[in-house]
Write an enzyme that holds these catalytic residues in place. Structure first.
Site, short mmCIF file in Angstrom:
data_model
loop_
_atom_site.label_atom_id
_atom_site.label_comp_id
_atom_site.label_asym_id
_atom_site.label_seq_id
_atom_site.Cartn_x
_atom_site.Cartn_y
_atom_site.Cartn_z
N ASN A 185 -2.44 57.27 24.84
CA ASN A 185 -1.68 57.31 23.60
C ASN A 185 -2.53 56.74 22.48
OD1 ASN A 185 0.61 58.35 24.79
ND2 ASN A 185 1.63 56.39 24.98
N ARG A 207 1.52 61.53 29.39
CA ARG A 207 0.36 61.01 30.14
C ARG A 207 0.55 61.16 31.64
NH1 ARG A 207 -0.17 55.31 29.02
NH2 ARG A 207 2.00 55.51 28.46
#
Length: 88
Positions: A35, A17
């Site tokens: 996620n 990320r």
């Protein structure tokens, strides 16, 4: 162009990320990344198709990230979106 992408493989706990956010910011792309509970990572990304491709190539080249499968789908643009962010 805007894509909804789900990444499978070794994509959580490896800085995915953060790296996606950093690269998207550098490339001038908008969207988000987060996620998922099943161990995948979900992303919506919007911008120039060549820059989106550069983002994907960058992520695939990272040392600890291992993308085994990727499902992408073209979706409608979000005209009001101005940045790329991490979602929780």
């Amino acid at each position: 162009i805007r894509y909804h992408v789900i990444f499978y493989g070794q994509v959580q706990g490896v800085g995915f990320r953060y790296r996606a956010y950093y690269a998207a910011y550098q490339l001038g792309l908008t969207g988000w990344v987060r996620n998922c509970y099943d161990g995948s990572v979900e992303m919506e990304v919007q911008g120039d198709p060549n820059k989106i491709n550069d983002l994907i190539l960058y992520l695939q080249a990272q040392r600890f990230i291992q993308i085994e499968e990727m499902n992408e789908k073209k979706i409608p643009l979000q005209e009001e979106e101005t940045a790329f962010r991490e979602r929780w």
